[in-house]
Each structure stands twice: as structure tokens, then as C-alpha cells.
Design a protein around this motif. Sequence first.
Motif, PDB file in Angstrom:
ATOM      1  N   LEU A  56     -57.392  33.223  63.468  1.00  0.00           N
ATOM      2  CA  LEU A  56     -58.513  32.291  63.606  1.00  0.00           C
ATOM      3  C   LEU A  56     -58.078  30.921  64.135  1.00  0.00           C
ATOM      4  O   LEU A  56     -58.645  30.417  65.111  1.00  0.00           O
ATOM      5  N   VAL A  57     -57.081  30.319  63.510  1.00  0.00           N
ATOM      6  CA  VAL A  57     -56.642  28.993  63.959  1.00  0.00           C
ATOM      7  C   VAL A  57     -55.900  29.105  65.284  1.00  0.00           C
ATOM      8  O   VAL A  57     -56.153  28.342  66.218  1.00  0.00           O
ATOM      9  N   MET A 103     -47.300  27.757  60.818  1.00  0.00           N
ATOM     10  CA  MET A 103     -46.809  29.127  61.013  1.00  0.00           C
ATOM     11  C   MET A 103     -45.294  29.189  60.854  1.00  0.00           C
ATOM     12  O   MET A 103     -44.756  30.195  60.367  1.00  0.00           O
ATOM     13  N   GLY A 104     -44.607  28.123  61.236  1.00  0.00           N
ATOM     14  CA  GLY A 104     -43.167  28.070  60.987  1.00  0.00           C
ATOM     15  C   GLY A 104     -42.866  28.077  59.499  1.00  0.00           C
ATOM     16  O   GLY A 104     -41.994  28.816  59.021  1.00  0.00           O
ATOM     17  N   ALA A 105     -43.601  27.258  58.748  1.00  0.00           N
ATOM     18  CA  ALA A 105     -43.419  27.213  57.296  1.00  0.00           C
ATOM     19  C   ALA A 105     -43.802  28.545  56.659  1.00  0.00           C
ATOM     20  O   ALA A 105     -43.134  29.015  55.726  1.00  0.00           O
ATOM     21  N   MET A 151     -55.651  22.765  64.367  1.00  0.00           N
ATOM     22  CA  MET A 151     -55.070  23.318  65.597  1.00  0.00           C
ATOM     23  C   MET A 151     -53.759  22.623  65.949  1.00  0.00           C
ATOM     24  O   MET A 151     -52.827  23.265  66.420  1.00  0.00           O
ATOM     25  N   SER A 152     -53.661  21.324  65.677  1.00  0.00           N
ATOM     26  CA  SER A 152     -52.418  20.629  66.017  1.00  0.00           C
ATOM     27  C   SER A 152     -51.292  20.952  65.026  1.00  0.00           C
ATOM     28  O   SER A 152     -50.119  20.897  65.385  1.00  0.00           O
ATOM     29  N   LEU A 153     -51.637  21.298  63.781  1.00  0.00           N
ATOM     30  CA  LEU A 153     -50.619  21.662  62.792  1.00  0.00           C
ATOM     31  C   LEU A 153     -50.320  23.159  62.763  1.00  0.00           C
ATOM     32  O   LEU A 153     -49.524  23.616  61.955  1.00  0.00           O
TER      33      LEU A 153
END
Length: 134
Positions: free
Chosen positions: A89-90, A43-45, A36-38
Motif C-alpha cells: 500500500l505505501v 522497510m529497512g528497519a 511515502m518519504s519514510l
Amino acid sequence: MQVLFMLALAVHVLSGVFWAGSTFVLARTGDGRSAMSLFGPQMGAATIAVLSGALLWHIFHEGYFGSQERVLAIGAIAAIIAAGVQGALVGGARRQSVSADAVSTPVKRAVRGERIAAVLLAITVIAMAISKMF
């Protein structure tokens, strides 16, 4: 044109390595809180990898759809689905964990999302690796 290709390829590989690599690690460790923190950086990558991949497709494969393009298309579709799975999901788990009292369900959902995405991204990597054989 050659400089554009080199830049697009470098951006595609670097963003894809971070996205797939972090997904594989999070799927293996089962660390939903880290997932969740990443979520934002992943999503940017993912966005950068998909856009740079589209540019590479435009440079090298536009107008022809042979065996190599079919294999690459399977990989591209798997990657786009992986991004959607992670987003649903994430990302959904991340939003739910902010408002939920018990975080066990959102954490499990985040881990499930990373594991499904890891399988899809493995398909993507394999497709890119074997596409030159066709």
C-alpha cells in the motif's frame, strides 16, 4: 554466544522500535506524504527486525514449539504481514504518486497502509510482551 545474543537483541529492539514507532505516529497523524518519504527507512528497519528476530528464534526457540513459541509466532506472522501491507500500500502509493497528477488517492492509500500495519504491529508488540507469561 552471549555477545551474539546481546547484539541480535539490541538490533531487533532498535529496529523494531523505529519501525513500529514511526508506523504508529504516521497512522495517527494521517500524513501520507511523510509515510511515502519514510517508506525506505521503515522497510529497512522492518527487514532488520525480521532477520534479527529470526536469529533470536534460532538461538532460543529452535526445536521446540510450546505456548511461548506459539504466542511469538503469532507476533512474527503479524509483523511479516505488516511489512507486506506497507510494501503493497505505501510502496504502491509512492510509486503511483510519482506518475499521478492527483496525489490524493496515493496519499490516502499510504495512510490506509500505515493504519493497517499499525494494528498488526500492535499485535506483534503485545505478543512479545506477553510471551514470557506462557
